[in-house]
Scaffold this motif. Structure first.
Motif, short mmCIF file in Angstrom:
data_model
loop_
_atom_site.label_atom_id
_atom_site.label_comp_id
_atom_site.label_asym_id
_atom_site.label_seq_id
_atom_site.Cartn_x
_atom_site.Cartn_y
_atom_site.Cartn_z
N GLY A 1 16.49 19.98 1.13
CA GLY A 1 15.81 19.32 2.14
C GLY A 1 14.86 17.88 1.37
N THR A 2 15.32 18.37 -0.27
CA THR A 2 14.50 17.07 -0.55
C THR A 2 15.13 15.66 -0.80
OG1 THR A 2 15.94 17.14 -3.02
CG2 THR A 2 13.80 18.36 -2.74
N GLY A 3 16.57 15.07 -0.25
CA GLY A 3 16.93 14.52 0.46
C GLY A 3 18.60 14.23 -0.41
N LYS A 4 18.85 14.28 -1.24
CA LYS A 4 20.37 13.93 -1.78
C LYS A 4 21.15 13.12 -1.28
CE LYS A 4 20.36 18.73 -2.67
NZ LYS A 4 19.66 19.23 -1.84
N SER A 5 21.67 13.85 0.02
CA SER A 5 23.24 13.44 0.81
C SER A 5 21.82 11.74 1.04
CB SER A 5 22.92 14.22 1.62
OG SER A 5 22.20 14.31 3.51
N THR A 6 20.67 11.36 1.94
CA THR A 6 20.19 10.47 1.86
C THR A 6 19.88 9.31 0.93
OG1 THR A 6 18.57 11.56 3.40
CG2 THR A 6 17.98 9.25 2.98
N ASP B 1 7.69 20.49 6.55
CA ASP B 1 8.23 20.02 7.58
C ASP B 1 9.98 19.84 7.66
OD1 ASP B 1 5.77 20.60 8.38
OD2 ASP B 1 5.25 18.42 7.67
N ARG B 2 10.51 18.95 6.35
CA ARG B 2 11.90 18.81 6.95
C ARG B 2 12.98 20.21 7.21
NH1 ARG B 2 12.09 14.88 1.44
NH2 ARG B 2 10.42 13.36 2.10
N LEU B 3 11.97 21.20 6.19
CA LEU B 3 12.94 22.57 6.36
C LEU B 3 13.35 23.41 7.74
CD1 LEU B 3 12.80 24.27 2.90
CD2 LEU B 3 14.73 22.85 3.71
N GLU C 1 12.50 21.59 10.30
CA GLU C 1 12.88 20.21 11.34
C GLU C 1 14.30 20.49 11.24
OE1 GLU C 1 13.60 16.08 11.54
OE2 GLU C 1 11.69 16.68 11.55
N ARG C 2 15.04 21.33 10.30
CA ARG C 2 15.94 22.34 9.88
C ARG C 2 16.21 23.14 10.76
NH1 ARG C 2 18.99 21.04 3.88
NH2 ARG C 2 19.50 18.53 4.70
N GLY C 3 15.78 23.76 10.90
CA GLY C 3 16.05 25.34 11.52
C GLY C 3 15.63 26.05 10.38
N SER D 1 10.61 12.46 -3.56
CA SER D 1 11.42 11.97 -3.05
C SER D 1 10.35 11.87 -1.59
CB SER D 1 12.94 11.88 -2.39
OG SER D 1 13.43 11.85 -1.25
N ASP D 2 9.62 11.25 -0.91
CA ASP D 2 8.42 11.63 -0.33
C ASP D 2 8.82 10.79 1.04
OD1 ASP D 2 7.63 14.15 -1.04
OD2 ASP D 2 5.54 12.71 -2.50
N THR D 3 8.99 9.50 0.68
CA THR D 3 8.36 8.42 1.70
C THR D 3 10.47 7.26 1.80
OG1 THR D 3 7.69 6.43 0.06
CG2 THR D 3 6.46 7.93 0.77
N LYS D 4 10.04 7.15 2.92
CA LYS D 4 11.40 6.19 2.82
C LYS D 4 11.22 4.61 2.27
CE LYS D 4 12.81 6.89 7.04
NZ LYS D 4 12.06 7.27 8.03
N ASP D 5 10.20 3.91 1.10
CA ASP D 5 10.24 3.39 0.39
C ASP D 5 10.48 4.24 -0.58
OD1 ASP D 5 8.92 1.54 2.64
OD2 ASP D 5 7.02 1.31 1.32
N1 LIG Z 1 12.50 10.25 0.33
C1 LIG Z 1 12.49 10.13 1.69
N2 LIG Z 1 11.21 9.86 3.00
C2 LIG Z 1 11.53 10.37 4.07
N3 LIG Z 1 12.34 11.11 4.71
C3 LIG Z 1 13.37 11.93 3.72
C4 LIG Z 1 13.59 11.41 2.42
N4 LIG Z 1 14.29 12.48 1.75
C5 LIG Z 1 14.87 12.03 2.52
N5 LIG Z 1 14.23 12.52 3.84
C6 LIG Z 1 14.76 13.21 5.27
O1 LIG Z 1 14.37 14.61 5.11
C7 LIG Z 1 15.37 14.95 5.76
C8 LIG Z 1 16.57 15.82 4.43
O2 LIG Z 1 16.61 14.73 4.34
P1 LIG Z 1 18.12 15.10 3.16
O3 LIG Z 1 19.11 14.02 2.60
O4 LIG Z 1 19.85 15.69 4.47
O5 LIG Z 1 18.33 16.47 1.56
P2 LIG Z 1 19.48 17.13 0.97
O6 LIG Z 1 20.67 16.41 1.37
O7 LIG Z 1 19.06 16.76 -0.03
O8 LIG Z 1 19.26 18.15 1.96
C9 LIG Z 1 16.74 14.00 5.94
O9 LIG Z 1 16.01 13.94 7.81
C10 LIG Z 1 16.03 12.37 5.53
O10 LIG Z 1 16.19 11.70 6.50
#
Ligand SMILES: Nc1ncnc2c1ncn2[C@@H]1O[C@H](COP(=O)(O)OP(=O)(O)O)[C@@H](O)[C@H]1O
Length: 209
Positions: free
Chosen positions: A17-22, A109-111, A113-115, A151-155
């Motif tokens: 949920g921290t944004g690795k794959s993103t 919130d992210r976790l 949302e992921r269920g 990795s909190d925000t889109k920027d």
């Molecule tokens: N820096 C960020 N800002 C906003 N949303 C983010 C950010 N990093 C991740 N997210 C969102 O959080 C969720 C989990 O990200 P994901 O890349 O799948 O994490 P991981 O691969 O670490 O499990 C996704 O919905 C993604 O869009």
């Protein structure tokens, strides 16, 4: 020093949920010569599942086989590895370890949302609060190759990826012939030849004695 690899290997790790794959997806857009390796996908493709941890509701993985199978790819270089476990890969084949970090409220919130729920939800949140993956990374690799990125925000996704890409380009300059200045290489070769000749001269002088 010139590396055997033309491109570095980078691990992108962190709590789920921290944004690795993103980040990995964006990184291979910026660095098209690199290959994105999602270890979760790799485990499925190579049937590396080794049972289930009932308590944690998570899959167990045959990590020895995983390392054996991925080693040739790492030897080739240019891999961007995405997994929450970072400390099983051979240290000699890893050039940068990026630990993604997220503020607890956002990760909550992210976790959700992921269920995620129950122990799995709590364990992951605790893991982030206690910096477990950062600590694993620091235990397994030299401190200078482990970095933490927020990795909190889109920027931050964009600025983090640009920072990693800048590092990768510098690695190529510092570690390969491709990145090095031809003239400098020629000078180095000249120096080597000079060294050989002076060694020969020394040997001749010794013979004369
Ligand atoms: N820096 C960020 N800002 C906003 N949303 C983010 C950010 N990093 C991740 N997210 C969102 O959080 C969720 C989990 O990200 P994901 O890349 O799948 O994490 P991981 O691969 O670490 O499990 C996704 O919905 C993604 O869009």
């Amino acid at each position: 020093m010139i590396s055997m690899r033309q491109l570095p290997n980078i691990i992108i790790t962190g709590t789920p949920g921290t944004g690795k794959s993103t980040h990995c997806e964006r990184l291979v857009e910026i660095l098209p010569e690199f290959t994105y390796v999602s270890i979760n996908k790799f485990i499925g493709e190579h049937s590396l599942e080794d049972g289930v941890d009932e308590e944690r509701n998570s899959k167990l993985v045959d990590e020895d086989r995983l390392v054996d199978l991925i080693r040739p790819d790492l030897k080739n270089g240019g891999r961007i590895i995405d997994w929450h476990v970072c400390d099983i890969f051979p240290e000699s084949l890893i050039d940068l370890v990026v630990v993604m970090r997220t503020n607890t409220t956002r990760l909550y919130d992210r976790l959700k949302e992921r269920g995620y729920s129950g122990t799995k939800f709590e364990d992951n949140l605790d893991s982030e609060i206690m910096e477990i993956i950062l600590s694993d990374a620091r235990d397994a690799y030299a401190p200078e190759i482990v970095i933490e990125l927020q990795s909190d925000t889109k920027d931050e996704i964009e600025s983090n990826c640009q920072r990693i890409a800048t590092w990768a380009k510098q690695w190529i300059v510092d570690n390969t012939h491709e990145g090095s200045d031809d003239e400098e290489d020629e000078e180095d070769e000249d120096e080597d030849i000079d060294d050989d000749q002076s060694e020969e001269r020394d040997e001749e002088e010794e013979d004369e004695d």
